[in-house]
Every structure is written in C-alpha cells, then in structure tokens.
Design a protein around this motif. Structure first.
Motif, PDB file in Angstrom:
ATOM      1  N   LEU A   1     -17.833  -3.264   0.201  1.00  0.00           N
ATOM      2  CA  LEU A   1     -17.465  -2.574   1.439  1.00  0.00           C
ATOM      3  C   LEU A   1     -16.536  -3.420   2.304  1.00  0.00           C
ATOM      4  N   VAL A   2     -16.846  -4.695   2.431  1.00  0.00           N
ATOM      5  CA  VAL A   2     -16.021  -5.573   3.270  1.00  0.00           C
ATOM      6  C   VAL A   2     -14.662  -5.815   2.623  1.00  0.00           C
ATOM      7  N   GLN A   3     -14.641  -6.086   1.327  1.00  0.00           N
ATOM      8  CA  GLN A   3     -13.385  -6.447   0.675  1.00  0.00           C
ATOM      9  C   GLN A   3     -12.449  -5.262   0.493  1.00  0.00           C
ATOM     10  N   GLY A   4     -12.955  -4.051   0.602  1.00  0.00           N
ATOM     11  CA  GLY A   4     -12.083  -2.887   0.575  1.00  0.00           C
ATOM     12  C   GLY A   4     -11.512  -2.556   1.938  1.00  0.00           C
ATOM     13  N   ALA A   5     -12.059  -3.202   2.978  1.00  0.00           N
ATOM     14  CA  ALA A   5     -11.639  -2.899   4.341  1.00  0.00           C
ATOM     15  C   ALA A   5     -10.601  -3.876   4.874  1.00  0.00           C
TER      16      ALA A   5
ATOM     17  N   ALA B   1      -8.310  -1.760  -1.155  1.00  0.00           N
ATOM     18  CA  ALA B   1      -9.214  -0.618  -1.293  1.00  0.00           C
ATOM     19  C   ALA B   1      -9.169  -0.045  -2.711  1.00  0.00           C
ATOM     20  N   VAL B   2      -7.982  -0.016  -3.308  1.00  0.00           N
ATOM     21  CA  VAL B   2      -7.852   0.448  -4.694  1.00  0.00           C
ATOM     22  C   VAL B   2      -8.600  -0.500  -5.632  1.00  0.00           C
ATOM     23  N   ALA B   3      -8.475  -1.806  -5.391  1.00  0.00           N
ATOM     24  CA  ALA B   3      -9.134  -2.796  -6.253  1.00  0.00           C
ATOM     25  C   ALA B   3     -10.645  -2.612  -6.243  1.00  0.00           C
ATOM     26  N   VAL B   4     -11.240  -2.478  -5.063  1.00  0.00           N
ATOM     27  CA  VAL B   4     -12.698  -2.337  -5.032  1.00  0.00           C
ATOM     28  C   VAL B   4     -13.144  -0.960  -5.519  1.00  0.00           C
ATOM     29  N   SER B   5     -12.287   0.026  -5.415  1.00  0.00           N
ATOM     30  CA  SER B   5     -12.616   1.335  -5.988  1.00  0.00           C
ATOM     31  C   SER B   5     -12.575   1.281  -7.512  1.00  0.00           C
TER      32      SER B   5
ATOM     33  N   ARG C   1     -14.384   7.182  -2.641  1.00  0.00           N
ATOM     34  CA  ARG C   1     -14.537   5.901  -1.932  1.00  0.00           C
ATOM     35  C   ARG C   1     -13.186   5.441  -1.375  1.00  0.00           C
ATOM     36  N   LEU C   2     -12.142   5.587  -2.158  1.00  0.00           N
ATOM     37  CA  LEU C   2     -10.804   5.193  -1.729  1.00  0.00           C
ATOM     38  C   LEU C   2     -10.376   6.015  -0.511  1.00  0.00           C
ATOM     39  N   VAL C   3     -10.659   7.291  -0.526  1.00  0.00           N
ATOM     40  CA  VAL C   3     -10.306   8.151   0.615  1.00  0.00           C
ATOM     41  C   VAL C   3     -11.042   7.699   1.873  1.00  0.00           C
TER      42      VAL C   3
ATOM     43  N   LEU D   1      -1.542  -0.916   9.081  1.00  0.00           N
ATOM     44  CA  LEU D   1      -2.853  -1.424   8.665  1.00  0.00           C
ATOM     45  C   LEU D   1      -3.350  -0.722   7.412  1.00  0.00           C
ATOM     46  N   ILE D   2      -3.263   0.587   7.398  1.00  0.00           N
ATOM     47  CA  ILE D   2      -3.732   1.343   6.238  1.00  0.00           C
ATOM     48  C   ILE D   2      -2.925   0.965   5.007  1.00  0.00           C
ATOM     49  N   GLY D   3      -1.621   0.881   5.139  1.00  0.00           N
ATOM     50  CA  GLY D   3      -0.779   0.513   4.010  1.00  0.00           C
ATOM     51  C   GLY D   3      -1.039  -0.892   3.522  1.00  0.00           C
ATOM     52  N   PHE D   4      -1.226  -1.827   4.459  1.00  0.00           N
ATOM     53  CA  PHE D   4      -1.433  -3.221   4.074  1.00  0.00           C
ATOM     54  C   PHE D   4      -2.783  -3.424   3.394  1.00  0.00           C
ATOM     55  N   ARG D   5      -3.725  -2.545   3.649  1.00  0.00           N
ATOM     56  CA  ARG D   5      -5.060  -2.660   3.051  1.00  0.00           C
ATOM     57  C   ARG D   5      -5.263  -1.741   1.856  1.00  0.00           C
TER      58      ARG D   5
END
Length: 179
Positions: free
Chosen positions: A110-114, A72-76, A11-13, A64-68
């Motif tokens: 899904l939203v909070q990981g994005a 993404a780790v949290a929701v994973s 999911r994280l990937v 963007l990827i780094g800031f998010r």
C-alpha cells in the motif's frame, strides 16, 4: 489469470485516483531531481529508478499522479505474481485471488504504490525472482536460471539490496545441491 489481472487493475485504479491527495514525499523530491540529472549511478543507488522517473517526467510532467504511476503499476503487478505463485504451489482460483488480494493490501504494498521510490521496484524484482525460483524448483529445468539472473541484474540496477536476495539464493541452492 483474467481474475488476477482484474483485481490488480482495480488496485491500480484506486492508486491512480488517490495518489494526488498529498504533496511530494521528500524521497520523491530526491528522485525527481535525479531524474532531471541522469547519471550512470549515484553513490547511494543505481540508475534505473531515476531513469523511470525521467520517463514519467517526459510523459506526465511533474504531476503527482503521473510521477507515481509506475510505482503503482509495479505493486499491482506484484498482486498478479502472488496469484501465479499460489497457482504454481497448487492453489485453486480462490486461493490465487486470496494471495493476490493479500499482497495488495499488505502495508508495504500500500505504501510503495502511493509514492515513487526505489523500494517499489525492488519489491517487484524480489517477488518476480521468487516466482521464477518456484518455477525452477518445480520443473528442475536449469533454463530458469537465465530469467532469474536477468531479474536479479535489473534489481542490482534498481537498488543494491537485492544482492542480499541473490546471496541467500546462492547459499540455499548450494545447500539443496541445485547449484
């Protein structure tokens, strides 16, 4: 546990590879600005999320990827916790995986990981407290209150709404005569 970690890593990937498809969300811009101007707290929210944002800025710049990434780790991590809750409630491996996948495909997840927002971490603390409460109620060991209090404290430094969870726990435990 290995299967839960594998599903969460997958999911994280997915989030890492897709989190740069659109620009910054307006709330992310506010958090980005707060991360650049840290304070002990802001009128609307506590300081932990801007502090995490500052760490991401230090590590990845304004990518963007780094800031998010940490959102993404949290929701994973929530997927792993959902599987662990299912295990504590007697679910076998298949049920644990189903719980993890269900938590991973829920719209909030899904939203909070994005996007990088306070809700991502608030969600993590709420699920963590739920897992710890299940452990407390199963074991009847009062030592579980220590990590519950610690996570609620982190939650209060992340987003004030976790206070409603703490109030609900206190009222329910009083009714159960656990407090």
């Amino acid at each position: 546990m290995g299967a839960l970690l594998l599903v969460a890593a997958a999911r994280l990937v997915v989030h890492i590879t897709t989190n740069s498809q659109y620009g910054f969300h307006r709330d992310e811009l506010q958090t980005l600005d707060d991360a650049r101007h840290l304070d002990w707290g802001f009128v609307a929210y506590p300081p932990i999320t801007p502090l995490i944002g500052r760490l991401e800025l230090f590590l990845f710049g304004t990518s963007l990827i780094g800031f998010r990434l940490f959102a993404a780790v949290a929701v994973s991590m929530i997927m792993v916790l959902a599987g662990m809750i299912a295990k504590e409630l007697g679910g076998k491996r298949r049920v644990q995986l189903l719980a993890a996948v269900s938590a991973g495909v829920s719209p909030v997840s899904l939203v909070q990981g994005a996007v990088f927002q306070y809700v991502s971490f608030d969600y993590l603390w709420g699920v963590t407290v739920t897992y710890l409460l299940v452990r407390l109620l199963k074991s009847e060991d009062p030592r579980w209150w220590v990590p519950i209090g610690g996570v609620l404290g982190l939650g209060m430094e992340t987003r004030y709404t976790i206070g409603f969870l703490a109030l609900g726990i206190a009222l329910q435990m009083r009714n159960l005569r656990v407090l």
